[in-house]
Design a protein around this motif. Sequence first.
Motif, PDB file in Angstrom:
ATOM      1  N   SER A  11      -8.868 -86.563  -1.962  1.00  0.00           N
ATOM      2  CA  SER A  11      -9.037 -85.103  -1.953  1.00  0.00           C
ATOM      3  C   SER A  11      -7.947 -84.339  -2.554  1.00  0.00           C
ATOM      4  CB  SER A  11      -9.323 -84.463  -0.634  1.00  0.00           C
ATOM      5  OG  SER A  11     -10.326 -85.073   0.069  1.00  0.00           O
ATOM      6  N   ILE A  12      -6.530 -84.794  -2.184  1.00  0.00           N
ATOM      7  CA  ILE A  12      -5.383 -84.343  -2.697  1.00  0.00           C
ATOM      8  C   ILE A  12      -5.528 -84.634  -4.180  1.00  0.00           C
ATOM      9  CG2 ILE A  12      -2.919 -84.600  -2.745  1.00  0.00           C
ATOM     10  CD1 ILE A  12      -3.099 -85.218   0.173  1.00  0.00           C
ATOM     11  N   PHE A  13      -5.764 -85.945  -4.486  1.00  0.00           N
ATOM     12  CA  PHE A  13      -5.698 -86.156  -5.995  1.00  0.00           C
ATOM     13  C   PHE A  13      -6.715 -85.280  -6.751  1.00  0.00           C
ATOM     14  CE2 PHE A  13      -7.376 -88.616  -9.623  1.00  0.00           C
ATOM     15  CZ  PHE A  13      -6.381 -88.753 -10.393  1.00  0.00           C
ATOM     16  N   VAL A  14      -7.948 -85.112  -6.375  1.00  0.00           N
ATOM     17  CA  VAL A  14      -8.806 -84.223  -7.205  1.00  0.00           C
ATOM     18  C   VAL A  14      -8.545 -82.623  -7.224  1.00  0.00           C
ATOM     19  CG1 VAL A  14     -11.260 -83.208  -6.803  1.00  0.00           C
ATOM     20  CG2 VAL A  14     -10.748 -85.872  -6.629  1.00  0.00           C
ATOM     21  N   VAL A  15      -7.850 -82.320  -6.225  1.00  0.00           N
ATOM     22  CA  VAL A  15      -7.243 -80.843  -6.160  1.00  0.00           C
ATOM     23  C   VAL A  15      -6.153 -80.629  -7.156  1.00  0.00           C
ATOM     24  CG1 VAL A  15      -6.228 -79.068  -4.618  1.00  0.00           C
ATOM     25  CG2 VAL A  15      -8.296 -80.293  -4.048  1.00  0.00           C
ATOM     26  N   LEU A  16      -5.329 -81.618  -7.338  1.00  0.00           N
ATOM     27  CA  LEU A  16      -4.215 -81.547  -7.945  1.00  0.00           C
ATOM     28  C   LEU A  16      -4.841 -81.897  -9.479  1.00  0.00           C
ATOM     29  CD1 LEU A  16      -1.524 -83.778  -6.340  1.00  0.00           C
ATOM     30  CD2 LEU A  16      -1.742 -81.085  -6.909  1.00  0.00           C
ATOM     31  N   PHE A  17      -5.836 -82.690  -9.780  1.00  0.00           N
ATOM     32  CA  PHE A  17      -6.458 -83.089 -11.114  1.00  0.00           C
ATOM     33  C   PHE A  17      -7.155 -81.515 -11.634  1.00  0.00           C
ATOM     34  CE2 PHE A  17      -9.930 -83.848 -13.850  1.00  0.00           C
ATOM     35  CZ  PHE A  17      -9.235 -84.677 -14.934  1.00  0.00           C
ATOM     36  N   ILE A  18      -7.859 -80.813 -10.541  1.00  0.00           N
ATOM     37  CA  ILE A  18      -8.435 -79.728 -10.963  1.00  0.00           C
ATOM     38  C   ILE A  18      -7.473 -78.554 -11.489  1.00  0.00           C
ATOM     39  CG2 ILE A  18     -10.169 -77.725 -10.151  1.00  0.00           C
ATOM     40  CD1 ILE A  18     -11.339 -79.780  -8.777  1.00  0.00           C
ATOM     41  N   ILE A  19      -6.198 -78.566 -10.580  1.00  0.00           N
ATOM     42  CA  ILE A  19      -5.468 -77.470 -10.894  1.00  0.00           C
ATOM     43  C   ILE A  19      -4.703 -77.598 -12.119  1.00  0.00           C
ATOM     44  CG2 ILE A  19      -3.094 -76.560 -10.190  1.00  0.00           C
ATOM     45  CD1 ILE A  19      -4.065 -76.914  -7.143  1.00  0.00           C
ATOM     46  N   GLY A  20      -4.227 -79.067 -12.514  1.00  0.00           N
ATOM     47  CA  GLY A  20      -3.815 -79.574 -13.726  1.00  0.00           C
ATOM     48  C   GLY A  20      -4.486 -79.192 -14.782  1.00  0.00           C
ATOM     49  N   SER A  21      -5.922 -79.619 -14.718  1.00  0.00           N
ATOM     50  CA  SER A  21      -6.846 -79.286 -15.827  1.00  0.00           C
ATOM     51  C   SER A  21      -7.013 -77.595 -16.221  1.00  0.00           C
ATOM     52  CB  SER A  21      -8.159 -79.803 -15.425  1.00  0.00           C
ATOM     53  OG  SER A  21      -8.244 -81.279 -15.169  1.00  0.00           O
ATOM     54  N   TRP A  22      -7.006 -76.945 -15.175  1.00  0.00           N
ATOM     55  CA  TRP A  22      -6.901 -75.512 -15.375  1.00  0.00           C
ATOM     56  C   TRP A  22      -5.822 -74.990 -16.230  1.00  0.00           C
ATOM     57  CZ3 TRP A  22     -10.792 -71.778 -14.944  1.00  0.00           C
ATOM     58  CH2 TRP A  22     -10.269 -70.631 -14.703  1.00  0.00           C
ATOM     59  N   GLU A  23      -4.720 -75.595 -15.771  1.00  0.00           N
ATOM     60  CA  GLU A  23      -3.543 -74.919 -16.286  1.00  0.00           C
ATOM     61  C   GLU A  23      -3.521 -75.278 -17.870  1.00  0.00           C
ATOM     62  OE1 GLU A  23      -1.189 -72.996 -15.245  1.00  0.00           O
ATOM     63  OE2 GLU A  23      -2.334 -72.615 -13.471  1.00  0.00           O
ATOM     64  N   LEU A  24      -4.069 -76.754 -17.955  1.00  0.00           N
ATOM     65  CA  LEU A  24      -3.972 -77.377 -19.407  1.00  0.00           C
ATOM     66  C   LEU A  24      -4.992 -76.654 -20.203  1.00  0.00           C
ATOM     67  CD1 LEU A  24      -3.164 -79.612 -21.097  1.00  0.00           C
ATOM     68  CD2 LEU A  24      -5.092 -80.791 -20.291  1.00  0.00           C
ATOM     69  N   VAL A  25      -6.170 -76.106 -19.749  1.00  0.00           N
ATOM     70  CA  VAL A  25      -7.004 -75.309 -20.430  1.00  0.00           C
ATOM     71  C   VAL A  25      -6.483 -73.927 -20.860  1.00  0.00           C
ATOM     72  CG1 VAL A  25      -9.260 -74.298 -20.501  1.00  0.00           C
ATOM     73  CG2 VAL A  25      -9.019 -76.501 -19.823  1.00  0.00           C
ATOM     74  N   LYS A  26      -5.802 -73.343 -19.897  1.00  0.00           N
ATOM     75  CA  LYS A  26      -5.188 -72.026 -19.949  1.00  0.00           C
ATOM     76  C   LYS A  26      -4.222 -72.152 -21.249  1.00  0.00           C
ATOM     77  CE  LYS A  26      -3.649 -70.202 -16.487  1.00  0.00           C
ATOM     78  NZ  LYS A  26      -3.185 -69.485 -15.061  1.00  0.00           N
TER      79      LYS A  26
END
Length: 66
Positions: A11-26
Amino acid sequence: MKTASKAAIYSIFVVLFIIGSWELVKAHPEVQFTFYIPAAIMIIYAVIRDDLFSKPGHNMRHAKGK
């Protein structure tokens, strides 16, 4: 590891992945990230699903006496 600790780590990994992906796309809104992120999420889901919901010894083939 116990299932609860695995689920917490995933769960922690998925949340961090989504946050990282969001920042990368921005930061880099190139088109190829649109395809890489869903593909990575599908692979992560498959790994988590196989690890959390597989039964021990289910995939092992037992050789029968010949």
